[in-house]
Design a protein around this motif. Structure first.
Motif, PDB file in Angstrom:
ATOM      1  N   ARG A 181       0.841  -1.203   0.000  1.00  0.00           N
ATOM      2  CA  ARG A 181       0.000   0.000   0.000  1.00  0.00           C
ATOM      3  C   ARG A 181       0.878   1.256   0.000  1.00  0.00           C
ATOM      4  O   ARG A 181       0.605   2.223  -0.717  1.00  0.00           O
ATOM      5  CB  ARG A 181      -0.933  -0.022   1.214  1.00  0.00           C
ATOM      6  N   ALA A 182       1.943   1.213   0.838  1.00  0.00           N
ATOM      7  CA  ALA A 182       2.863   2.358   0.918  1.00  0.00           C
ATOM      8  C   ALA A 182       3.612   2.573  -0.395  1.00  0.00           C
ATOM      9  O   ALA A 182       4.037   3.694  -0.698  1.00  0.00           O
ATOM     10  CB  ALA A 182       3.859   2.135   2.055  1.00  0.00           C
ATOM     11  N   GLU A 183       3.760   1.494  -1.173  1.00  0.00           N
ATOM     12  CA  GLU A 183       4.433   1.583  -2.471  1.00  0.00           C
ATOM     13  C   GLU A 183       3.474   2.028  -3.574  1.00  0.00           C
ATOM     14  O   GLU A 183       3.865   2.145  -4.745  1.00  0.00           O
ATOM     15  CB  GLU A 183       5.051   0.231  -2.839  1.00  0.00           C
ATOM     16  N   GLY A 184       2.203   2.258  -3.211  1.00  0.00           N
ATOM     17  CA  GLY A 184       1.214   2.747  -4.168  1.00  0.00           C
ATOM     18  C   GLY A 184       0.570   1.662  -5.008  1.00  0.00           C
ATOM     19  O   GLY A 184      -0.015   1.959  -6.062  1.00  0.00           O
ATOM     20  N   LYS A 185       0.647   0.419  -4.586  1.00  0.00           N
ATOM     21  CA  LYS A 185       0.043  -0.677  -5.341  1.00  0.00           C
ATOM     22  C   LYS A 185      -1.487  -0.609  -5.236  1.00  0.00           C
ATOM     23  O   LYS A 185      -2.037  -0.170  -4.229  1.00  0.00           O
ATOM     24  CB  LYS A 185       0.523  -2.033  -4.814  1.00  0.00           C
ATOM     25  N   PRO A 186      -2.198  -1.074  -6.293  1.00  0.00           N
ATOM     26  CA  PRO A 186      -3.673  -1.063  -6.267  1.00  0.00           C
ATOM     27  C   PRO A 186      -4.217  -1.929  -5.127  1.00  0.00           C
ATOM     28  O   PRO A 186      -3.647  -2.990  -4.816  1.00  0.00           O
ATOM     29  CB  PRO A 186      -4.059  -1.642  -7.628  1.00  0.00           C
ATOM     30  N   GLU A 187      -5.311  -1.484  -4.536  1.00  0.00           N
ATOM     31  CA  GLU A 187      -5.895  -2.184  -3.383  1.00  0.00           C
ATOM     32  C   GLU A 187      -6.230  -3.636  -3.712  1.00  0.00           C
ATOM     33  O   GLU A 187      -6.046  -4.525  -2.881  1.00  0.00           O
ATOM     34  CB  GLU A 187      -7.161  -1.437  -2.918  1.00  0.00           C
ATOM     35  N   GLN A 188      -6.707  -3.887  -4.939  1.00  0.00           N
ATOM     36  CA  GLN A 188      -7.096  -5.242  -5.314  1.00  0.00           C
ATOM     37  C   GLN A 188      -5.893  -6.177  -5.482  1.00  0.00           C
ATOM     38  O   GLN A 188      -6.050  -7.406  -5.547  1.00  0.00           O
ATOM     39  CB  GLN A 188      -7.947  -5.238  -6.599  1.00  0.00           C
ATOM     40  N   MET A 189      -4.700  -5.624  -5.535  1.00  0.00           N
ATOM     41  CA  MET A 189      -3.492  -6.427  -5.694  1.00  0.00           C
ATOM     42  C   MET A 189      -2.802  -6.730  -4.360  1.00  0.00           C
ATOM     43  O   MET A 189      -1.873  -7.544  -4.310  1.00  0.00           O
ATOM     44  CB  MET A 189      -2.491  -5.698  -6.610  1.00  0.00           C
ATOM     45  N   LEU A 190      -3.246  -6.084  -3.290  1.00  0.00           N
ATOM     46  CA  LEU A 190      -2.522  -6.170  -2.015  1.00  0.00           C
ATOM     47  C   LEU A 190      -2.432  -7.594  -1.475  1.00  0.00           C
ATOM     48  O   LEU A 190      -1.376  -8.015  -0.986  1.00  0.00           O
ATOM     49  CB  LEU A 190      -3.184  -5.255  -0.975  1.00  0.00           C
TER      50      LEU A 190
END
Length: 276
Positions: free
Chosen positions: A215-224
């Protein structure tokens, strides 16, 4: 009353206490050996009580296996200073505790301390030695193991010990392989044999950490979730024994190394105890 050097030495032989402590006890007991011994024990209890909040970050780890290496015992006997850890009396008491554990297989440390040592218990003998040595002494670890093959390892300095339980041990060189694995455990400190042995709360925590990092790296929520599970697999490779890279040959895992020694050879259980 006058106490002779011969009487002092006799009490010293009986108790192992220092010469001055023996002389003081005999003077106070007016030459009565039983009373003098009781006084020395009370001194040990007083010293023990006064040092109960001290940390024991030095000491020795000891291991013993039976002749066919199917059972093992591991104990940690600790003290406050390295000076005492090297003391002959301290080491002799540690070995007495190990032998008592090996012979009697007590259920836990309290049961171990309740075992006899002459006319007193091991726990009472530890207290006596606290009085003689002037430091807090305690049994901080007691582990037992049964397996097809149990391989012991004590790291240099005797402050770290390992027992490894192997299964499917029909092939040759399994004990040598067990020693390699024991040294791996000493060096890499795995948290479990494999991922099935990792506590569920640890798994949940690692997944949450993985999600937060993604999340801190800006990844999409659906990919977490997917990213976190990938990080979890990396965690398993680094922290579970069979998945770890073998320190002597990083191209294979411990599981692959054992299988190359003898088909199906694996680790069923391990115990690692470190002091300090």
């Amino acid at each position: 009353m006058a106490i002779t050097a011969k009487e002092v030495n006799q009490l010293r032989q009986m108790t192992g206490a220092g010469m001055m402590d023996c002389k003081k006890a005999l003077v106070e007991a007016e030459g009565d050996y039983d009373k003098a011994i009781e006084l020395l024990r009370k001194k040990g209890q007083k010293v023990s009580a006064s040092r109960s909040d001290r940390e024991t970050t030095e000491g020795i780890v000891l291991v013993k296996t039976n002749d066919d290496q199917t059972e093992g015992i591991l104990i940690a006997f600790t003290c406050e200073t390295d000076f005492v850890a090297k003391n002959d009396d301290f080491n002799a008491l540690g070995n007495e505790i190990l032998e008592a554990a090996y012979t009697n297989r007590p259920a836990d440390i309290d049961a171990l301390k309740a075992l006899p040592s002459g006319d007193i218990t091991l726990g009472e003998k530890i207290v006596e030695n606290i009085g003689k040595i002037g430091e807090k002494l305690e049994i901080t670890a007691y582990e037992t193991m049964k397996a097809e093959a149990v391989v012991p390892y004590i790291h240099a300095g005797s402050k770290l010990g390992v027992l490894v339980g192997l299964s499917n041990t029909s092939g040759a060189d399994v004990i040598e392989a067990g020693k390699d694995v024991a040294m791996q455990i000493a060096a890499m400190n795995p948290i479990a044999v494999d991922k099935d042995g990792v506590d569920a709360t640890v798994v949940e925590k690692e997944i949450e950490i993985g999600k937060e990092q993604a999340r801190a790296e800006g990844k999409p929520e659906q990919m977490l979730e997917k990213i976190a599970l990938g990080k979890l697999n990396k965690f398993y490779k680094e922290n579970t024994l069979l998945a770890q890279a073998f320190v002597k040959d990083n191209s294979v895992s411990i599981s692959q190394y054992l299988d190359s020694v003898s088909k199906g050879l694996t680790v069923s259980v391990f115990k690692r105890v470190a002091i300090g």
